[in-house]
Design a protein around this motif. Sequence first.
Motif, PDB file in Angstrom:
ATOM      1  N   GLY A 587       0.735  -1.266   0.079  1.00  0.00           N
ATOM      2  CA  GLY A 587       0.015  -0.002  -0.024  1.00  0.00           C
ATOM      3  C   GLY A 587       1.035   1.424   0.010  1.00  0.00           C
ATOM      4  O   GLY A 587       0.279   2.342  -0.123  1.00  0.00           O
ATOM      5  N   GLY A 588       2.137   1.318  -0.147  1.00  0.00           N
ATOM      6  CA  GLY A 588       3.090   2.295   0.047  1.00  0.00           C
ATOM      7  C   GLY A 588       2.663   3.261   1.234  1.00  0.00           C
ATOM      8  O   GLY A 588       2.711   2.962   2.449  1.00  0.00           O
ATOM      9  N   PRO A 589       2.351   4.630   1.026  1.00  0.00           N
ATOM     10  CA  PRO A 589       1.963   5.629   2.081  1.00  0.00           C
ATOM     11  C   PRO A 589       0.801   5.218   2.785  1.00  0.00           C
ATOM     12  O   PRO A 589       0.797   5.576   3.858  1.00  0.00           O
ATOM     13  N   MET A 590      -0.090   4.344   2.283  1.00  0.00           N
ATOM     14  CA  MET A 590      -1.203   4.083   2.823  1.00  0.00           C
ATOM     15  C   MET A 590      -0.859   3.249   4.111  1.00  0.00           C
ATOM     16  O   MET A 590      -1.786   3.185   5.010  1.00  0.00           O
ATOM     17  N   CYS A 591       0.141   2.293   3.925  1.00  0.00           N
ATOM     18  CA  CYS A 591       0.430   1.631   5.204  1.00  0.00           C
ATOM     19  C   CYS A 591       0.760   2.370   6.479  1.00  0.00           C
ATOM     20  O   CYS A 591       0.380   1.958   7.468  1.00  0.00           O
ATOM     21  N   PHE A 592       1.350   3.536   6.427  1.00  0.00           N
ATOM     22  CA  PHE A 592       1.568   4.427   7.361  1.00  0.00           C
ATOM     23  C   PHE A 592       0.375   5.132   8.046  1.00  0.00           C
ATOM     24  O   PHE A 592       0.380   5.070   9.278  1.00  0.00           O
ATOM     25  N   LEU A 593      -0.590   5.166   7.118  1.00  0.00           N
ATOM     26  CA  LEU A 593      -1.906   5.524   7.669  1.00  0.00           C
ATOM     27  C   LEU A 593      -2.597   4.511   8.412  1.00  0.00           C
ATOM     28  O   LEU A 593      -3.265   4.920   9.561  1.00  0.00           O
ATOM     29  N   ILE A 594      -2.504   3.383   7.798  1.00  0.00           N
ATOM     30  CA  ILE A 594      -3.319   2.103   8.611  1.00  0.00           C
ATOM     31  C   ILE A 594      -2.453   2.032  10.057  1.00  0.00           C
ATOM     32  O   ILE A 594      -2.972   1.779  11.022  1.00  0.00           O
ATOM     33  N   LEU A 595      -1.277   2.018  10.049  1.00  0.00           N
ATOM     34  CA  LEU A 595      -0.404   1.603  11.173  1.00  0.00           C
ATOM     35  C   LEU A 595      -0.659   2.933  12.150  1.00  0.00           C
ATOM     36  O   LEU A 595      -0.775   2.531  13.652  1.00  0.00           O
ATOM     37  N   GLY A 596      -0.675   4.052  11.743  1.00  0.00           N
ATOM     38  CA  GLY A 596      -1.139   5.242  12.678  1.00  0.00           C
ATOM     39  C   GLY A 596      -2.478   4.948  13.146  1.00  0.00           C
ATOM     40  O   GLY A 596      -2.692   5.189  14.548  1.00  0.00           O
ATOM     41  N   CYS A 597      -3.324   4.483  12.467  1.00  0.00           N
ATOM     42  CA  CYS A 597      -4.678   4.284  12.883  1.00  0.00           C
ATOM     43  C   CYS A 597      -5.013   3.308  14.073  1.00  0.00           C
ATOM     44  O   CYS A 597      -5.536   3.359  15.015  1.00  0.00           O
ATOM     45  N   LEU A 598      -4.013   2.454  13.622  1.00  0.00           N
ATOM     46  CA  LEU A 598      -4.120   1.107  14.829  1.00  0.00           C
ATOM     47  C   LEU A 598      -3.429   1.602  16.012  1.00  0.00           C
ATOM     48  O   LEU A 598      -4.167   1.246  17.192  1.00  0.00           O
ATOM     49  N   SER A 599      -2.574   2.366  16.003  1.00  0.00           N
ATOM     50  CA  SER A 599      -2.215   3.053  17.139  1.00  0.00           C
ATOM     51  C   SER A 599      -3.024   3.886  17.811  1.00  0.00           C
ATOM     52  O   SER A 599      -3.233   3.811  19.278  1.00  0.00           O
ATOM     53  N   LEU A 600      -3.661   4.724  17.049  1.00  0.00           N
ATOM     54  CA  LEU A 600      -4.572   5.469  17.796  1.00  0.00           C
ATOM     55  C   LEU A 600      -5.948   4.772  18.334  1.00  0.00           C
ATOM     56  O   LEU A 600      -6.514   5.168  19.385  1.00  0.00           O
ATOM     57  N   CYS A 601      -6.359   3.795  17.608  1.00  0.00           N
ATOM     58  CA  CYS A 601      -7.387   2.897  18.237  1.00  0.00           C
ATOM     59  C   CYS A 601      -7.110   2.094  19.571  1.00  0.00           C
ATOM     60  O   CYS A 601      -7.674   2.026  20.259  1.00  0.00           O
ATOM     61  N   SER A 602      -5.484   1.938  19.885  1.00  0.00           N
ATOM     62  CA  SER A 602      -5.422   1.327  20.988  1.00  0.00           C
ATOM     63  C   SER A 602      -5.549   2.378  22.179  1.00  0.00           C
ATOM     64  O   SER A 602      -5.591   1.607  23.381  1.00  0.00           O
ATOM     65  N   ILE A 603      -5.591   3.490  22.087  1.00  0.00           N
ATOM     66  CA  ILE A 603      -5.948   4.436  23.066  1.00  0.00           C
ATOM     67  C   ILE A 603      -7.290   3.934  23.785  1.00  0.00           C
ATOM     68  O   ILE A 603      -7.085   4.126  25.087  1.00  0.00           O
TER      69      ILE A 603
END
Length: 824
Positions: A587-603
């Motif tokens: 996914g290229g740059p989209m991978c970083f968005l997904i990983l960021g969303c997973l981190s924010l979800c963990s809140i």
Amino acid sequence: MAHVVLMAARMKSFLASLCLLGIFFHPQTQCKSEFNLKGDFTIGGLFDIHDVSEEVHHERPEAINCSSHRFIPSNYQRFQLMRFSVEEINNSSSLLPNLSLGYEVFDHCSDTLSFPGVLRLMSVNGFIQPWAEPNNKVSRVLAVIGPFTSTQAMTVAPFFMPDLIPMVSYGSSSSVFSSKVKYPSFLRTGNPNRDVIDVIVTMLQRFNWSWVAFLYSDNDYANDGLELFIRKIKTTEICLAYTKIVNQNTDYSLIFKSIEDQMINVIIVFTSELTAEVLIESAVQLNVTNKVWIATDTWSSNKKLLKMKGIRKIGTVLGLPQPALTIAGFSEFITSFESQSQYKEDKPPKFCNQVSNWGTWRAKDILDADPSFSYPVYSAVYAIAHALHKVLQCDTAGCNNIPVYPNMILAEIQKSNFTLLNRTVLFDETGVLRSGLFSIVVWNSSGDEEDIGFYSFYPKVTFFINISKIIWHTDGEVPTSVCSPECPTGYVRNPNKIQKCCFTCEICPAATYVNVEDPYKCIHCKNTEWSEEGSTSCNLRQLEYIPFTDTGAIAIMVSTWVIVGLTLSVSVLFAINYNTPVVRSAGGPMCFLILGCLSLCSISVFFYFGVPTPASCILRYFPFIWFYTVCLACFVVRSFQIVCIFRISAKFPSLLIWWKKYHGQWLLISTSFVVQALLLFSFYHDPPQPYNETSWHPKQIVLFCYLNLKATSCSLFLPISFACLCFVFSYMAKDLPKNYNEAKAITFCLLLLIFTWTLFITVYMLYHGKYIQTLNAVTVLLSLYYFLVGYFLPKCYIILFQPNKNTQQYFQSLIQNYTKTISQ
């Protein structure tokens, strides 16, 4: 109807009496007798020395012959006490010095047939002058003492009230005389019915007797007592189980049978002395046993009943007499009077205006009679004497010679304030002597009345009773008299709607309790309390929540930090290998968005523990729903791109051109981000908030966060829709080349995601407890781990351990082989 007949009889008697007025229109020859005494001022007296209990029929209007009827020693004693009091005052040097009191007393033996004496007392110079000028209407007497009963007083009082001639009654206790409008010159030195009833009710409450019978005479005194008693017990736990009018001709066997059938053990006898004698004698003859008898002041000191054979068998008799005070010199007065009279049994003495038929009665019999109303008679005479003393402005030297009218005497009596036999003589605004006092006595086994307590009304209400002195007929135990036994602890009364004292007992269910102040209702516990079945109080519920120190909570939070660390590590690894085929295919740059969303979800995971607050409830749901929606949108885009490249581009090339030209993937992701944000913030008026879940466990309160599913349904609909689309697209691309087959990983992750949330919803519906929050946190955490482990870690493995597969040549060879397979 009875009152109408009584009034008719009174009117008939009044007309008959008027026919006798001629007797008094001429001066009468005066002669000395025990019924009259000459003096400077005269006091009238009305004493029912004889009793007319049966109906008397005359062929013509004439006065009744009182002496032919039953002689009453106690009333004769009171009559002699008035004579003694007058002579004592006449011998006093401090009260009315150099003046003498006289008296004229009549045997008022009937309330309807004995008016000549009344007319004589109110006459002026032997004549009745109803239309004379007020100053010329100087009545024969300044004041009248008596009569004894309420009915007698109600009959004769109207004769004296118009001229304000003071009537000082020593025994009339009906509450009707408290009306100063109807009886302006009526006073009384005896206790009124309201005081008697107060004492009786207090005693009933003291011994917890709630099921009582009330036997009374059909006269104004007893009818008033019954009315006051019914009014008094309305606000108490006492029930009037049985009432009956009694007299000397009553069939008592039926009455006692009814009392026994209703299991009534306490009987209040509110009658005259003569009726009480017949009633108690009947109880002895009919072998009535094991009862508590409450005697009013009219008969509680009756010497005849005290000495009666078999009186102890009827039970326990508690009396309420007015205290019998010893009056110095009275015994000697009666004894000397007997020796001077020398009466013979065959020739009863006859006097000018009365006949005192002693019969076989002697001084000892008179002195042994009921002394209950001795002080009221004594204080009545002295109240009149003190009033006259003040009107004449007497001092040690003598008194002034001024005209005296009855209304002047009345005014001074009402202001009386002196001490007599160590007791204060003081009248209240209704004309009642304020020094109200009752003795409480028990008839003991020796045939005497034993003083066991008192009830005082002045200067304050004081009640005392020494229970240890009472020898109960129930082997020393206080008798009981209830319709229904007391309910066990934790039960409430269910009344039978007829008598509040009769009830059945019902146990209070769980979550309720019974209060001793209201035994008729089960009170619900508060939401923060619990109780077992049959409780008398509620207990505080235990607060249930998962603290941060819980072992499970610590494990989950550590796992959350692990996933944050893994997403950071994967981001760094992908950033280093950003231009490699594996990263671009992921996914290229989209991978970083997904990983960021997973981190924010963990809140969200951290806010499932501890005591819920409004902020923690919002952060428990909103970050996960919001950023997980974006994450799913990315996977929808990624699945669609894979299908589009390998399947749709050949058939719909224009769609691929539009997708690339307008950056369709970022447009979809941005739109989902904004739309979900609007949906989440649209229900700010009903956000998630702390909630005490009380329906799960009766003894616990589970601290929870309430989420309005209706309000959040739209925001939940978006990620569910994305998950379904993602599953469809990823399933369509299940046969793509191995290194490009991210769709298989996405499909596998989605299957695990659906299974986990289905399992959570099932458990949530079946299990109710605090650990549902732990399970919710685990479900959220697993939802994050599925995509991190299932989608990203395999690519990290290729980058780190299989670099030969992370080349352009390797990926092109896979595509060429896949193209050949498709073409064949």
